[in-house]
Design a protein around this motif. Structure first.
Motif, PDB file in Angstrom:
ATOM      1  N   SER A  38     -32.446  41.894 -16.889  1.00  0.00           N
ATOM      2  CA  SER A  38     -33.534  41.681 -15.819  1.00  0.00           C
ATOM      3  C   SER A  38     -34.439  42.990 -16.178  1.00  0.00           C
ATOM      4  N   ALA A  43     -29.352  45.208 -11.834  1.00  0.00           N
ATOM      5  CA  ALA A  43     -29.121  44.220 -10.969  1.00  0.00           C
ATOM      6  C   ALA A  43     -27.749  43.702 -10.889  1.00  0.00           C
ATOM      7  N   LEU A  71     -28.870  36.837  -9.414  1.00  0.00           N
ATOM      8  CA  LEU A  71     -29.109  38.278  -9.699  1.00  0.00           C
ATOM      9  C   LEU A  71     -29.439  39.048  -8.499  1.00  0.00           C
ATOM     10  N   CYS A  72     -29.148  40.145  -8.083  1.00  0.00           N
ATOM     11  CA  CYS A  72     -29.291  40.735  -6.944  1.00  0.00           C
ATOM     12  C   CYS A  72     -29.339  42.141  -7.018  1.00  0.00           C
ATOM     13  N   LYS A  73     -30.413  42.700  -6.482  1.00  0.00           N
ATOM     14  CA  LYS A  73     -30.726  44.101  -6.633  1.00  0.00           C
ATOM     15  C   LYS A  73     -31.772  44.508  -5.209  1.00  0.00           C
ATOM     16  N   TYR A  76     -35.354  43.761  -4.149  1.00  0.00           N
ATOM     17  CA  TYR A  76     -36.233  42.754  -4.969  1.00  0.00           C
ATOM     18  C   TYR A  76     -35.685  41.623  -4.566  1.00  0.00           C
ATOM     19  N   ARG A  77     -36.306  40.497  -4.451  1.00  0.00           N
ATOM     20  CA  ARG A  77     -35.808  39.064  -4.120  1.00  0.00           C
ATOM     21  C   ARG A  77     -34.776  38.521  -4.924  1.00  0.00           C
ATOM     22  N   GLN A  78     -33.746  37.935  -4.495  1.00  0.00           N
ATOM     23  CA  GLN A  78     -32.801  37.407  -5.148  1.00  0.00           C
ATOM     24  C   GLN A  78     -33.202  36.214  -6.003  1.00  0.00           C
ATOM     25  N   ALA A  79     -32.476  36.081  -7.281  1.00  0.00           N
ATOM     26  CA  ALA A  79     -32.916  35.207  -8.273  1.00  0.00           C
ATOM     27  C   ALA A  79     -31.767  34.356  -8.624  1.00  0.00           C
ATOM     28  N   LEU A 128     -37.390  40.188 -11.939  1.00  0.00           N
ATOM     29  CA  LEU A 128     -37.136  40.453 -10.372  1.00  0.00           C
ATOM     30  C   LEU A 128     -38.675  40.647  -9.713  1.00  0.00           C
ATOM     31  N   CYS A 135     -32.954  41.654  -1.565  1.00  0.00           N
ATOM     32  CA  CYS A 135     -31.256  41.154  -1.536  1.00  0.00           C
ATOM     33  C   CYS A 135     -30.376  42.364  -1.435  1.00  0.00           C
TER      34      CYS A 135
END
Length: 162
Positions: A38, A43, A71-73, A76-79, A128, A135
């Motif tokens: 990412s 993430a 993917l979560c960080k 940042y927006r969740q993907a 991201l 997230c």
């Protein structure tokens, strides 16, 4: 009773077909390394099978099961995306070879093990997007159709470790 050259040839073909049975399973294996990255890195990656890592990471997964990826960080927006399990060109060639040589057992072995399939996409690269608050708590995504549940994955991993 002496064996005729025709019977010897037939026996050789049968033995060869049995030896080549499951050709893709033998050559490619039933697992594949999936690379996940990412931008920015770091993430948390959660897979529907219960596996978790931080980007960049490489996971060894069964070829025959699709997996949902999250993917979560923070910030940042969740993907979310899906890694499909598709018939790969190399696996298809080996399955066709099994069928032509007469190794129908091999075709069945390759189909059952998933060795003729490939995980796609592989490499999974995710950009991201910044978002506030973004997230905050990673979770495991839902298991896709024909996917492997976390319990099935844990049993298979434990069995392989023995």
């Amino acid at each position: 009773m002496p064996l005729s050259p025709r019977r010897i040839a037939l026996a050789a073909v049968v033995v060869l077909a049995l030896c080549l049975g499951g050709c893709a399973t033998f050559i490619r294996g039933s697992t594949q390394s999936l690379t996940i990255d990412s931008l920015p890195g770091g993430a948390t990656v959660s897979l529907s099978n219960g596996e978790r890592c931080a980007t960049p990471c490489v996971l060894k997964l069964k070829r025959k099961h699709p997996v949902a990826v999250e993917l979560c960080k923070p910030g940042y927006r969740q993907a979310q995306t899906l890694v499909r399990s598709e018939l790969g060109s190399a696996g298809a060639v080996r399955m066709a070879g099994n069928a032509l040589i007469g190794g129908l057992i091999g075709v069945g072995v390759d189909a059952a093990s998933g060795a003729a399939k490939d995980l796609s996409p592989n490499v999974l690269a995710v950009l991201l997007v910044e978002e506030t608050p973004g997230c905050t708590a990673p979770r495991f995504p839902a298991v896709p159709e024909d996917g492997q549940t976390p319990e099935e994955y844990a049993r298979a991993k434990k069995k392989a470790a023995k």
